[in-house]
Enzyme design. Sequence first.
Site, PDB file in Angstrom:
ATOM      1  N   THR A  33       7.051   2.965  17.086  1.00  0.00           N
ATOM      2  CA  THR A  33       7.021   1.865  17.925  1.00  0.00           C
ATOM      3  C   THR A  33       7.528   0.514  17.711  1.00  0.00           C
ATOM      4  OG1 THR A  33       4.674   2.718  17.314  1.00  0.00           O
ATOM      5  CG2 THR A  33       4.904   0.476  17.971  1.00  0.00           C
ATOM      6  N   ASN A  40      -7.760   3.082  -3.663  1.00  0.00           N
ATOM      7  CA  ASN A  40      -8.450   2.407  -4.129  1.00  0.00           C
ATOM      8  C   ASN A  40      -9.202   1.294  -2.891  1.00  0.00           C
ATOM      9  OD1 ASN A  40      -7.214   1.802  -6.501  1.00  0.00           O
ATOM     10  ND2 ASN A  40      -5.766   1.001  -6.198  1.00  0.00           N
ATOM     11  N   VAL A  72      -1.227  -3.108  -2.631  1.00  0.00           N
ATOM     12  CA  VAL A  72      -3.031  -1.776  -2.441  1.00  0.00           C
ATOM     13  C   VAL A  72      -2.747  -1.252  -3.730  1.00  0.00           C
ATOM     14  CG1 VAL A  72      -3.224  -2.782  -0.229  1.00  0.00           C
ATOM     15  CG2 VAL A  72      -1.376  -0.565  -1.353  1.00  0.00           C
ATOM     16  N   TYR A  86       7.837   9.466   2.185  1.00  0.00           N
ATOM     17  CA  TYR A  86       6.753   9.099   2.994  1.00  0.00           C
ATOM     18  C   TYR A  86       6.003   9.781   3.583  1.00  0.00           C
ATOM     19  CZ  TYR A  86       5.721   6.253   6.704  1.00  0.00           C
ATOM     20  OH  TYR A  86       5.491   5.868   8.092  1.00  0.00           O
ATOM     21  N   THR A 109       8.447  -5.568   1.767  1.00  0.00           N
ATOM     22  CA  THR A 109       8.693  -5.666   3.379  1.00  0.00           C
ATOM     23  C   THR A 109       8.284  -6.792   4.384  1.00  0.00           C
ATOM     24  OG1 THR A 109       7.601  -3.375   4.076  1.00  0.00           O
ATOM     25  CG2 THR A 109       9.444  -2.988   3.097  1.00  0.00           C
ATOM     26  N   GLY A 110       6.997  -6.786   4.099  1.00  0.00           N
ATOM     27  CA  GLY A 110       6.350  -8.220   5.429  1.00  0.00           C
ATOM     28  C   GLY A 110       6.791  -9.364   4.782  1.00  0.00           C
TER      29      GLY A 110
END
Length: 349
Positions: A202, A126, A86, A172, A64-65
């Site tokens: 945000t 991790n 990750v 989530y 999504t980045g």
Amino acid sequence: MKKIHSAFVTSIDEARLSERRVLRSALAPRRVLVTGGAGFLGSHLCERLLSQGREVLCLDNLLTGRLSNIEHLTSDPKFTFVRQDVASPVAAEVDEIYNLACPASPRHYQADPIQTMKTNVLGALNLLELARQRGIKIFQASTSEVYGDPHVHPQPESYWGNVNPFGPRSCYDEGKRCAETLFFDFHAKHDVEIKIARIFNTYGPRMRPDDGRVVSNFIVQALQNEDITIYGDGSQTRSFCFVDDLIDGFLKLMASGRSLASPVNLGNPVEFTVLELAEQIIDLTGSRSKIVLHPLPVDDPRQRRPDISLAARELDWAPKVSLSDGLKQTIRYFDGLLTQQAHEHAETA
């Protein structure tokens, strides 16, 4: 003899970790790992850290980045980007870790719920293991979603929440709750210094226009004079924190002492109904959009507002940017983005 040898080795390892912590506490962290660094919040954090003279290792799998969020940073010799998930082990020579890796909008985290859970749980494991090995501080971007559809309002950090463990949002909500548990377990068992921010709604520049969140949805629809879709009757409430204020909170929390191991709410305590938000965006954009109502999604919380007493007391932090001022900056960003997309479409047509 084996048991004695094992204990001896363990004591040496612990002593070395203690020495590292003492040395690092006397120095500002030089190289910082930001996972999810090409995302909305991550890119702003990378930018702020670089402005402080830090070296930044930005890690993102670009699920999504977006590279466009960090393109302006790539010319800085102190910035490095690595494409990685990750959920796979992370090896890096860094002095501090910010874990922001995970899709944050329901549309994206529900697209592959198993991967979302892996990102939250395996990613936390991790990165905590990396922090343990290096004897460094680690930050976890948690969420107000850990409170679920709350029975307590506003929500203090002491509230355990009201979360559906197997609904459409559970990958989530429960993934973030599990990550918090892992952070506290590593703190208790391995003395890893942890910082946990529970982030409330945000918004700001670099949000994705297709993320399905209420602010981006309403702004994009208003700028295109499309119907603004409200789920439910619009009476549900949210509190909206501008991204610059949130990043200030991240940095203050990370700089706080070891004694502050509690999760900390970061968000704006000023509460608005979703209908009020839509009306304000229509007014600020001068849009001809009409408001239409759709059924409320499953498990969508009716109320969401942070109690930020802990952040105010321990971090001397509170949001400064008003909703009106923050929306104006966000509207300018989306207006420019939509104009650019229209030009690109015209050139390829």
